[in-house]
Design a protein around this motif. Structure first.
Motif, PDB file in Angstrom:
ATOM      1  N   GLY A 276       0.554  -1.263  -0.150  1.00  0.00           N
ATOM      2  CA  GLY A 276       0.086  -0.086  -0.110  1.00  0.00           C
ATOM      3  C   GLY A 276       1.630   1.227   0.128  1.00  0.00           C
ATOM      4  O   GLY A 276       0.510   1.830  -0.290  1.00  0.00           O
ATOM      5  N   ALA A 277       1.665   0.957   0.760  1.00  0.00           N
ATOM      6  CA  ALA A 277       3.001   2.655   1.010  1.00  0.00           C
ATOM      7  C   ALA A 277       4.012   2.099   1.396  1.00  0.00           C
ATOM      8  O   ALA A 277       4.505   2.285   2.557  1.00  0.00           O
ATOM      9  N   PRO A 278       4.835   1.537   0.203  1.00  0.00           N
ATOM     10  CA  PRO A 278       6.207   0.767   0.532  1.00  0.00           C
ATOM     11  C   PRO A 278       7.081   2.126   0.904  1.00  0.00           C
ATOM     12  O   PRO A 278       7.210   3.210  -0.021  1.00  0.00           O
ATOM     13  N   LEU A 279       7.812   1.886   1.871  1.00  0.00           N
ATOM     14  CA  LEU A 279       9.068   3.271   2.020  1.00  0.00           C
ATOM     15  C   LEU A 279      10.705   2.623   1.950  1.00  0.00           C
ATOM     16  O   LEU A 279      10.854   1.912   2.336  1.00  0.00           O
ATOM     17  N   ILE A 280      11.196   3.444   1.358  1.00  0.00           N
ATOM     18  CA  ILE A 280      13.064   3.044   0.918  1.00  0.00           C
ATOM     19  C   ILE A 280      13.005   4.023   1.915  1.00  0.00           C
ATOM     20  O   ILE A 280      13.773   5.622   2.060  1.00  0.00           O
ATOM     21  N   ARG A 281      14.179   3.276   2.511  1.00  0.00           N
ATOM     22  CA  ARG A 281      15.336   4.283   4.130  1.00  0.00           C
ATOM     23  C   ARG A 281      14.885   5.637   4.938  1.00  0.00           C
ATOM     24  O   ARG A 281      14.797   6.298   4.394  1.00  0.00           O
ATOM     25  N   TYR A 282      13.473   4.752   5.142  1.00  0.00           N
ATOM     26  CA  TYR A 282      12.675   5.671   5.803  1.00  0.00           C
ATOM     27  C   TYR A 282      13.666   6.247   7.257  1.00  0.00           C
ATOM     28  O   TYR A 282      14.281   5.561   7.800  1.00  0.00           O
ATOM     29  N   ARG A 283      13.488   7.582   6.677  1.00  0.00           N
ATOM     30  CA  ARG A 283      14.859   7.855   8.494  1.00  0.00           C
ATOM     31  C   ARG A 283      13.993   8.199   9.455  1.00  0.00           C
ATOM     32  O   ARG A 283      12.958   9.068   9.535  1.00  0.00           O
ATOM     33  N   THR A 284      13.651   7.561  10.580  1.00  0.00           N
ATOM     34  CA  THR A 284      12.949   7.532  11.391  1.00  0.00           C
ATOM     35  C   THR A 284      13.488   8.732  12.530  1.00  0.00           C
ATOM     36  O   THR A 284      12.277   9.115  13.418  1.00  0.00           O
ATOM     37  N   HIS A 285      14.594   8.911  12.782  1.00  0.00           N
ATOM     38  CA  HIS A 285      14.545   9.829  13.819  1.00  0.00           C
ATOM     39  C   HIS A 285      15.114   9.006  15.166  1.00  0.00           C
ATOM     40  O   HIS A 285      15.275  10.339  16.068  1.00  0.00           O
ATOM     41  N   ASP A 286      14.898   8.167  14.985  1.00  0.00           N
ATOM     42  CA  ASP A 286      14.815   7.538  16.285  1.00  0.00           C
ATOM     43  C   ASP A 286      15.953   6.881  16.366  1.00  0.00           C
ATOM     44  O   ASP A 286      16.949   6.293  15.693  1.00  0.00           O
ATOM     45  N   LEU A 304      17.859  -4.968  17.678  1.00  0.00           N
ATOM     46  CA  LEU A 304      18.106  -3.421  17.945  1.00  0.00           C
ATOM     47  C   LEU A 304      17.887  -3.403  19.676  1.00  0.00           C
ATOM     48  O   LEU A 304      17.069  -3.575  20.471  1.00  0.00           O
ATOM     49  N   ASP A 305      19.349  -1.948  19.582  1.00  0.00           N
ATOM     50  CA  ASP A 305      18.840  -2.008  20.786  1.00  0.00           C
ATOM     51  C   ASP A 305      17.998  -0.942  21.776  1.00  0.00           C
ATOM     52  O   ASP A 305      16.739  -0.337  20.487  1.00  0.00           O
ATOM     53  N   THR A 306      17.613  -0.983  22.735  1.00  0.00           N
ATOM     54  CA  THR A 306      16.655  -0.119  22.960  1.00  0.00           C
ATOM     55  C   THR A 306      17.165   1.374  22.742  1.00  0.00           C
ATOM     56  O   THR A 306      17.925   1.509  22.405  1.00  0.00           O
ATOM     57  N   ILE A 307      15.568   1.702  22.320  1.00  0.00           N
ATOM     58  CA  ILE A 307      15.902   3.366  22.099  1.00  0.00           C
ATOM     59  C   ILE A 307      16.304   4.271  22.602  1.00  0.00           C
ATOM     60  O   ILE A 307      15.385   4.561  23.686  1.00  0.00           O
ATOM     61  N   MET A 308      17.110   4.481  22.064  1.00  0.00           N
ATOM     62  CA  MET A 308      17.964   6.135  23.563  1.00  0.00           C
ATOM     63  C   MET A 308      17.792   7.080  22.790  1.00  0.00           C
ATOM     64  O   MET A 308      18.466   7.965  23.798  1.00  0.00           O
ATOM     65  N   GLY A 309      16.123   8.064  22.309  1.00  0.00           N
ATOM     66  CA  GLY A 309      16.068   9.044  22.079  1.00  0.00           C
ATOM     67  C   GLY A 309      15.396   9.254  20.729  1.00  0.00           C
ATOM     68  O   GLY A 309      15.920   8.344  19.923  1.00  0.00           O
ATOM     69  N   ARG A 310      16.236  10.868  20.366  1.00  0.00           N
ATOM     70  CA  ARG A 310      16.296  11.256  19.269  1.00  0.00           C
ATOM     71  C   ARG A 310      17.180  11.706  18.439  1.00  0.00           C
ATOM     72  O   ARG A 310      17.794  12.535  19.655  1.00  0.00           O
ATOM     73  N   THR A 311      17.364  11.591  17.463  1.00  0.00           N
ATOM     74  CA  THR A 311      18.193  12.334  16.866  1.00  0.00           C
ATOM     75  C   THR A 311      18.159  13.962  17.427  1.00  0.00           C
ATOM     76  O   THR A 311      20.105  14.619  17.514  1.00  0.00           O
ATOM     77  N   ASP A 312      16.999  14.418  17.177  1.00  0.00           N
ATOM     78  CA  ASP A 312      17.688  15.948  17.294  1.00  0.00           C
ATOM     79  C   ASP A 312      18.152  16.103  19.243  1.00  0.00           C
ATOM     80  O   ASP A 312      19.067  17.401  19.292  1.00  0.00           O
TER      81      ASP A 312
END
Ligand code: ZN
Length: 411
Positions: A276-286, A304-312
């Motif tokens: 329905g909506a394929p995504l290629i190389r989607y940047r999650t900022h996680d 994957l390790d635990t999410i450590m925050g956001r790229t910001d």
């Protein structure tokens, strides 16, 4: 983790579909003159997709399958700007349920469990994702949706729910209510499957102990099916994710270059079979990292390790990417200090310096304590900070994590 030949073949199928549909990414590819990828190097040259691209495609610009095949849409909350609409085919809905079933199984949940679902239903992917996976597993669903704590607790007792699906904050609220009302003896919960917001080890321990349950972190985002694309196993060393449905890379958020396994960076996801909506190389900022090596549980799915925050939140100091959450985790292991801290980064005599201020909770030798903290921080981030221990109440009180970091380099 390098992309496999099998995954590359699936990417090529998606590229073909995207170009044919003329969706935003199809146009990007056509402009770049890319019709297929042959090697892992080719793959890393494919353009990224960003949240902004998805917003710009509102309402149905992401639709890649013919309309007659689309059975449902979901949407991310539009609290900031235009929402994102994700169309699903029947196969997408089914694939998502298969992944979610796998999550439940990884958490040791079976068709004899009774699963109480408290996340929201509707445009959101949360409630319905938990539900479809549970039905695929053959478990009994108690589809509560959010809120109405009295009713939640009544059903939890009467239906003898064994699994709680919720956010960490709602699990905490329920745990406290159960304690307050003295109804723990009527509660049959064994496990909790908790949505992927970042939460502290202290909170996790508190919920787990007061409810007497095992907790599992589930990962996911609306743009990529929804929750259910990864979960931790009984060894709790990162989350397994389903690499037959997704290819995950970790990149340096500043340069966009892939980083080696084990190194922290931004999670970038490619859907391998989504229609329905394929995504290629989607940047999650996680932010997270791939955990190298095989898990003790023997499952072949990568982690994957635990999410450590956001790229910001990322800071670049002495050429090293540092995240406040890394420092926070180290500090949480010291009983001699409270949870207040401040990080100041400055540039003196051509060198970056990081100073960490912490507050002592009692009668301790400030000098030896700061030395011990500095050593632990070094082992975590790779260079030694200057640690200053101060009396309680000296640091400014603030609720926001970002306000704890002061970068004086660019003043
Ligand atoms: Zn495992």
């Amino acid at each position: 983790m390098q992309i496999s030949q099998q995954q590359l073949d699936l990417v090529n199928d998606r590229i073909r579909a995207l170009v044919e549909a003329g969706s935003f990414y199809g146009k990007k590819l056509a402009e770049a003159g890319i019709t297929h990828v042959e090697t892992p190097e080719d793959f890393t040259k494919l353009p990224f997709s960003e949240k902004k691209d998805l917003r710009d495609a509102y309402p149905l610009g992401l639709m890649t399958a013919p309309e007659e095949e689309i059975v449902r849409i979901h949407s991310s909350s539009g609290t900031t700007g235009t929402p994102v609409i994700i169309p699903y085919t029947a196969k997408d809905v089914d694939d998502w349920a298969i992944m979610f079933k796998r999550c439940y199984e990884t958490a040791g949940i079976t068709n004899m469990d009774r699963i109480q679902i408290t996340p929201g239903y509707g445009l959101w992917t949360a409630g319905i994702g938990f539900q479809n996976g549970a039905e695929k597993l053959g478990a009994m669903v108690i589809p509560m949706g959010p809120g109405n704590t009295d009713k939640q607790l009544q059903m939890m007792q009467d239906m003898k729910s064994t699994v709680l699906c919720s956010t960490s904050s709602y699990a905490l609220l329920l745990a406290e209510e159960i304690e307050k009302r003295g109804i723990k003896k009527n509660i049959h919960l064994k496990k909790g499957v908790i949505g992927s917001e970042r939460w502290s080890d202290k909170m996790r321990k508190h919920i787990s102990e007061s409810l007497g349950i095992e907790l599992y972190d589930i990962y996911g985002l609306t743009e990529i099916y929804g929750p259910g694309i990864g979960i931790n196993c009984e060894y709790n060393e990162g989350m397994h994710y389903w690499d037959d449905f997704l290819y995950i890379e970790i990149i340096d958020p500043k340069t966009g270059e892939p980083v080696p396994d084990g190194e922290m960076g931004e999670i970038v996801i490619t859907t391998l079979v989504k229609e329905g909506a394929p995504l290629i190389r989607y940047r999650t900022h996680d932010l997270s990292r791939i955990i190298p090596g095989k898990c003790k549980c023997g499952r072949c799915y990568p982690r994957l390790d635990t999410i450590m925050g956001r790229t910001d939140d990322m800071m670049k100091i002495k050429g090293v990417n540092v995240f406040p959450s890394q420092i926070e985790e180290v500090l949480a292991n010291f009983n001699e200090i409270n949870s207040e801290y401040q990080i100041r980064i400055s540039h003196l005599d051509g060198k970056d310096t990081m100073r960490i201020y912490v507050e002592s909770t009692g009668d301790v030798d400030f000098e030896s304590l700061s030395k011990r903290i500095a050593e632990k921080v070094k082992s975590r981030i790779g260079f030694t900070p200057i640690v200053k221990v101060v009396e309680v109440g000296v640091l400014p009180r603030s609720m926001k994590k970002t306000a704890r970091v002061i970068d004086e380099r660019f003043d």
